[in-house]
Design an enzyme around this catalytic site. Structure first.
Site, PDB file in Angstrom:
ATOM      1  N   ASN A 154      68.952  87.662  56.038  1.00 52.31           N
ATOM      2  CA  ASN A 154      69.116  87.127  54.488  1.00 52.31           C
ATOM      3  C   ASN A 154      67.883  87.025  53.746  1.00 52.31           C
ATOM      4  O   ASN A 154      68.101  87.458  52.608  1.00 52.31           O
ATOM      5  CB  ASN A 154      69.511  85.643  54.572  1.00 52.31           C
ATOM      6  N   LYS A 177      61.787  89.475  66.958  1.00 56.46           N
ATOM      7  CA  LYS A 177      62.957  90.311  67.028  1.00 56.46           C
ATOM      8  C   LYS A 177      63.456  90.624  65.491  1.00 56.46           C
ATOM      9  O   LYS A 177      63.946  89.532  64.935  1.00 56.46           O
ATOM     10  CB  LYS A 177      64.007  89.865  67.819  1.00 56.46           C
ATOM     11  N   PRO A 179      65.415  91.672  61.830  1.00 60.06           N
ATOM     12  CA  PRO A 179      66.909  91.611  61.484  1.00 60.06           C
ATOM     13  C   PRO A 179      67.338  93.162  61.583  1.00 60.06           C
ATOM     14  O   PRO A 179      66.960  94.015  60.960  1.00 60.06           O
ATOM     15  CB  PRO A 179      66.909  91.234  60.355  1.00 60.06           C
ATOM     16  N   GLU A 180      68.339  93.405  62.454  1.00 61.70           N
ATOM     17  CA  GLU A 180      68.989  94.818  62.429  1.00 61.70           C
ATOM     18  C   GLU A 180      69.660  95.123  61.210  1.00 61.70           C
ATOM     19  O   GLU A 180      69.576  96.431  61.222  1.00 61.70           O
ATOM     20  CB  GLU A 180      69.946  94.861  63.714  1.00 61.70           C
ATOM     21  N   GLU A 252      65.532  76.793  62.803  1.00 60.20           N
ATOM     22  CA  GLU A 252      66.033  76.544  61.498  1.00 60.20           C
ATOM     23  C   GLU A 252      67.372  77.186  61.277  1.00 60.20           C
ATOM     24  O   GLU A 252      67.821  78.247  61.325  1.00 60.20           O
ATOM     25  CB  GLU A 252      65.003  77.552  60.608  1.00 60.20           C
ATOM     26  N   LEU A 253      68.303  76.204  61.199  1.00 60.62           N
ATOM     27  CA  LEU A 253      69.692  76.609  61.414  1.00 60.62           C
ATOM     28  C   LEU A 253      70.453  76.290  60.135  1.00 60.62           C
ATOM     29  O   LEU A 253      69.868  76.175  59.056  1.00 60.62           O
ATOM     30  CB  LEU A 253      70.319  75.867  62.527  1.00 60.62           C
ATOM     31  N   CYS A 286      70.310  79.404  53.491  1.00 58.37           N
ATOM     32  CA  CYS A 286      70.628  78.279  54.119  1.00 58.37           C
ATOM     33  C   CYS A 286      70.556  76.895  53.454  1.00 58.37           C
ATOM     34  O   CYS A 286      71.272  76.112  53.604  1.00 58.37           O
ATOM     35  CB  CYS A 286      69.771  78.211  55.445  1.00 58.37           C
TER      36      CYS A 286
HETATM   37  P1  NAD Z   1      75.083  85.527  63.697  1.00 59.51           P
HETATM   38  O1  NAD Z   1      75.396  84.015  63.909  1.00 59.51           O
HETATM   39  O2  NAD Z   1      75.663  86.467  64.735  1.00 59.51           O
HETATM   40  O3  NAD Z   1      73.650  85.881  63.601  1.00 59.51           O
HETATM   41  C1  NAD Z   1      72.840  85.176  63.038  1.00 59.51           C
HETATM   42  C2  NAD Z   1      71.264  85.362  63.051  1.00 59.51           C
HETATM   43  O4  NAD Z   1      71.097  85.100  64.436  1.00 59.51           O
HETATM   44  C3  NAD Z   1      71.180  86.945  62.961  1.00 59.51           C
HETATM   45  O5  NAD Z   1      69.943  87.105  62.659  1.00 59.51           O
HETATM   46  C4  NAD Z   1      71.361  87.567  64.378  1.00 59.51           C
HETATM   47  O6  NAD Z   1      70.514  88.737  64.626  1.00 59.51           O
HETATM   48  C5  NAD Z   1      70.781  86.219  65.257  1.00 59.51           C
HETATM   49  N1  NAD Z   1      71.578  86.096  66.519  1.00 59.51           N
HETATM   50  C6  NAD Z   1      72.870  86.156  66.870  1.00 59.51           C
HETATM   51  N2  NAD Z   1      73.047  85.870  68.260  1.00 59.51           N
HETATM   52  C7  NAD Z   1      72.062  85.993  68.730  1.00 59.51           C
HETATM   53  C8  NAD Z   1      71.563  85.575  70.135  1.00 59.51           C
HETATM   54  N3  NAD Z   1      72.230  85.688  71.210  1.00 59.51           N
HETATM   55  N4  NAD Z   1      70.209  85.719  70.165  1.00 59.51           N
HETATM   56  C9  NAD Z   1      69.243  85.857  69.338  1.00 59.51           C
HETATM   57  N5  NAD Z   1      69.562  86.011  67.946  1.00 59.51           N
HETATM   58  C10 NAD Z   1      70.904  85.933  67.815  1.00 59.51           C
HETATM   59  O7  NAD Z   1      75.939  85.553  62.219  1.00 59.51           O
HETATM   60  P2  NAD Z   1      75.787  86.549  61.287  1.00 59.51           P
HETATM   61  O8  NAD Z   1      77.198  87.218  60.706  1.00 59.51           O
HETATM   62  O9  NAD Z   1      74.398  87.467  61.315  1.00 59.51           O
HETATM   63  O10 NAD Z   1      75.313  85.502  60.103  1.00 59.51           O
HETATM   64  C11 NAD Z   1      76.436  84.565  59.767  1.00 59.51           C
HETATM   65  C12 NAD Z   1      75.988  83.271  60.061  1.00 59.51           C
HETATM   66  O11 NAD Z   1      74.610  82.856  60.394  1.00 59.51           O
HETATM   67  C13 NAD Z   1      76.184  82.609  58.668  1.00 59.51           C
HETATM   68  O12 NAD Z   1      77.574  82.149  58.193  1.00 59.51           O
HETATM   69  C14 NAD Z   1      74.819  81.702  58.673  1.00 59.51           C
HETATM   70  O13 NAD Z   1      75.390  80.305  58.965  1.00 59.51           O
HETATM   71  C15 NAD Z   1      74.180  82.004  59.562  1.00 59.51           C
HETATM   72  N6  NAD Z   1      72.670  82.471  59.086  1.00 59.51           N
HETATM   73  C16 NAD Z   1      71.765  81.171  58.981  1.00 59.51           C
HETATM   74  C17 NAD Z   1      70.529  81.787  58.389  1.00 59.51           C
HETATM   75  C18 NAD Z   1      69.518  80.833  57.741  1.00 59.51           C
HETATM   76  O14 NAD Z   1      68.659  81.132  57.002  1.00 59.51           O
HETATM   77  N7  NAD Z   1      69.541  79.659  58.638  1.00 59.51           N
HETATM   78  C19 NAD Z   1      70.116  83.058  58.337  1.00 59.51           C
HETATM   79  C20 NAD Z   1      71.331  84.316  58.620  1.00 59.51           C
HETATM   80  C21 NAD Z   1      72.497  83.733  58.993  1.00 59.51           C
END
Ligand code: NAD
Length: 481
Positions: A154, A177, A179-180, A252-253, A286
């Site tokens: 994001n 790691k 962001p892909e 940071e969730l 977030c």
């Molecule tokens: P997701 O939960 O699959 O991934 C979120 C992030 O976590 C991505 O960057 C992904 O690469 C990483 N990730 C996922 N599974 C992982 C694992 N097993 N090990 C390490 N990293 C992992 O979901 P998404 O579709 O990419 O994003 C959707 C949700 O993620 C959003 O609804 C939001 O709640 C959350 N998100 C939060 C933030 C934040 O700034 N806190 C940022 C991005 C996404």
């Protein structure tokens, strides 16, 4: 030129390189859905190389004095500023956000780098008076060790820089790691640090299957600290894995920020500030305001004002300077918006504006305002992470506090009031890591950023942003034996 985009390699031990197995992952422009490039896909052999590089580099880097480390970070910050227009262009192509937002993100990341470098010179320990005149007691700060960082799409640079900058400033090495979905702008961040003179192996950048990488790195004995930004569900998984292996953690969730408009607020100003803030980064933030709770006396005016601001958003390709809201960053978010909206409508919500995908090319979604959304609707409980604004009236202070604190999230909260007493009362009543009164708060480097409850633990930025990568060591010595 405007649309040019280069493939992204891994950065391991000071070298940009393809993955050993030559595997790649496609990168898609979310505004056009066109594949614009590829990134190298790391597997275990690449991770082993990164682990060995990070292990060796840590021994050297931790012994470089903090003034030298500070000079490297300062140079990296300046390189980011010099390269900001080009990095912003790359970010907008792969992420979708408006070019002005990309530029602001690069400049903020430069400021974060500066700040962390400066803080490294102030990583003070302390002398503690002892109970004997011939004994001295000292507490010193030491870098924790090689870090595994996981940063999301994001804010492709602004999330990664908190981890890379914190680790490097503290004297740690890091495997990040990236962001892909948005690899090239994150790689530009790493390039700025490398060009500024960060020694080989101190920063290693990989991409791949997130679970494969975290399951390998977190338990690995070389890694001493985990820092993750992303969803609460993934964070809980990674934190439990880290706990099993006794690794330090920063999480940071997700968040679900309440935005409370009290009856004495200036409703016109409040709606302008908070509604424009909602659509920043297409709501994929977030700390985005998410549940709009408005005193019943201002409710209708607030809803009307919010609709106007929503309909005035220029939704389009972020490269167009007129665009105020770009596409969602990937197709999963588009599916999620459609799910949240149809779920809410099914439970009785009313759409006041927006509510659907815009066009049929690119991941665009209309800025959306909803009323009558019941508390059991999914968007009132799960992080929508998109341009959805459910607005609900309230009557009393106690009622609104109860709703604001109803969810397990506790990252950010907003309140608007002209009473200093109400401001004080709401700030202390809200269960949240960040409370912003009468302003659409934006992250600043000098203060800590992070949540409580399911929004995670640990802090980035502020003095805490460096502390997160250091441990206290106690040394005591008797003058003679
Ligand atoms: P997701 O939960 O699959 O991934 C979120 C992030 O976590 C991505 O960057 C992904 O690469 C990483 N990730 C996922 N599974 C992982 C694992 N097993 N090990 C390490 N990293 C992992 O979901 P998404 O579709 O990419 O994003 C959707 C949700 O993620 C959003 O609804 C939001 O709640 C959350 N998100 C939060 C933030 C934040 O700034 N806190 C940022 C991005 C996404």
């Amino acid at each position: 030129m405007e649309n040019s985009y280069t493939d992204t390699q891994l950065f391991i031990n000071g070298q940009w390189k393809d993955a050993q197995a030559k595997e790649t992952i496609d990168v898609i422009n979310p505004a056009t859905e066109i594949v614009i490039g590829k990134m190298a896909h790391a597997r275990k052999a690449d991770l082993d190389e990164a682990l060995s590089a990070a292990d060796k580099a840590f021994i050297k880097w931790k012994n470089i004095n903090s003034f030298e480390r500070y000079k490297v970070l300062r140079k990296a910050a300046n390189l980011l500023r010099e390269r900001s227009s080009e990095i912003a262009r790359i970010m907008t192509i792969e992420h979708g956000k408006p070019i002005g937002e990309s530029l602001a993100e690069v400049n903020l990341s430069a400021d974060i780098t500066d700040w962390l470098g400066e803080e490294s010179r102030r990583a003070y320990g302390r002398l503690v008076p002892s109970r004997s005149s011939d004994i001295y007691q000292m507490v010193v700060k030491e870098p924790v060790g090689p870090v595994a960082g996981f940063s999301p799409w994001n804010f492709p640079i602004n999330q990664a820089v908190r981890k890379i900058g914190g680790a490097v400033a503290a004297g740690c090495s890091i495997i990040i790691k990236g962001p892909e979905e948005t690899p090239a702008s994150c790689a530009e961040l790493v390039k700025a640090y490398a060009d500024a003179g960060v020694p080989e192996g101190v920063i290693n950048l990989v991409y791949g299957i997130p679970s494969e990488i975290s399951e390998y790195l977190i338990p690995h004995p070389v890694i001493r600290k985990i820092s993750f930004t992303g969803s609460t569900s993934v964070g809980k998984l990674l934190a439990s894995m880290a706990g099993l292996h006794m690794k330090l953690v920063t999480m940071e969730l997700g968040g679900h920020a309440p935005a409370i408009i009290f009856g004495d607020a200036n409703v016109d100003n409040a709606v302008q500030l908070i509604a424009n803030n909602k659509f920043r980064n297409a709501g994929q933030v977030c700390v985005s305001p998410t549940r709009f709770l408005v005193h019943e006396s201002l409710y209708e005016k607030f809803v009307d004002g919010f609709i106007k601001v929503s309909e005035s958003q220029v939704v389009g390709n972020g490269l167009d300077p007129k665009t105020t809201m770009g596409p969602l960053a990937h197709d999963r978010r588009l599916d999620a918006m459609e799910m949240f909206v149809s779920d809410a409508i099914g439970k009785g919500a009313k759409i006041k504006t927006g509510g659907k995908r815009k066009g049929n090319k690119g991941y665009f979604f209309e800025p959306t305002v909803l009323t009558d959304v019941p508390t059991n609707a999914r968007m009132m409980n799960e992080e929508p992470f998109g341009p959805l604004a459910p607005i609900t009236p309230f009557q009393s202070f106690d009622e609104v506090v109860k709703e604001a604190n109803r969810l397990p999230y506790g990252l950010a909260a907003f309140a608007f009031t002209n009473s200093s007493k109400t401001a004080e009362k709401i700030s202390s009543s809200i269960e949240s890591g960040i409370v912003s009164v009468n302003q659409p708060w934006m992250p600043v480097v000098e203060v800590p950023f992070g949540g409580i409850k399911d929004s995670g633990y640990g802090r980035e930025l502020g003095t805490e942003g460096l502390e997160a990568y250091m441990l206290s060591k106690f040394i005591t010595q008797k003058s003679s034996i």
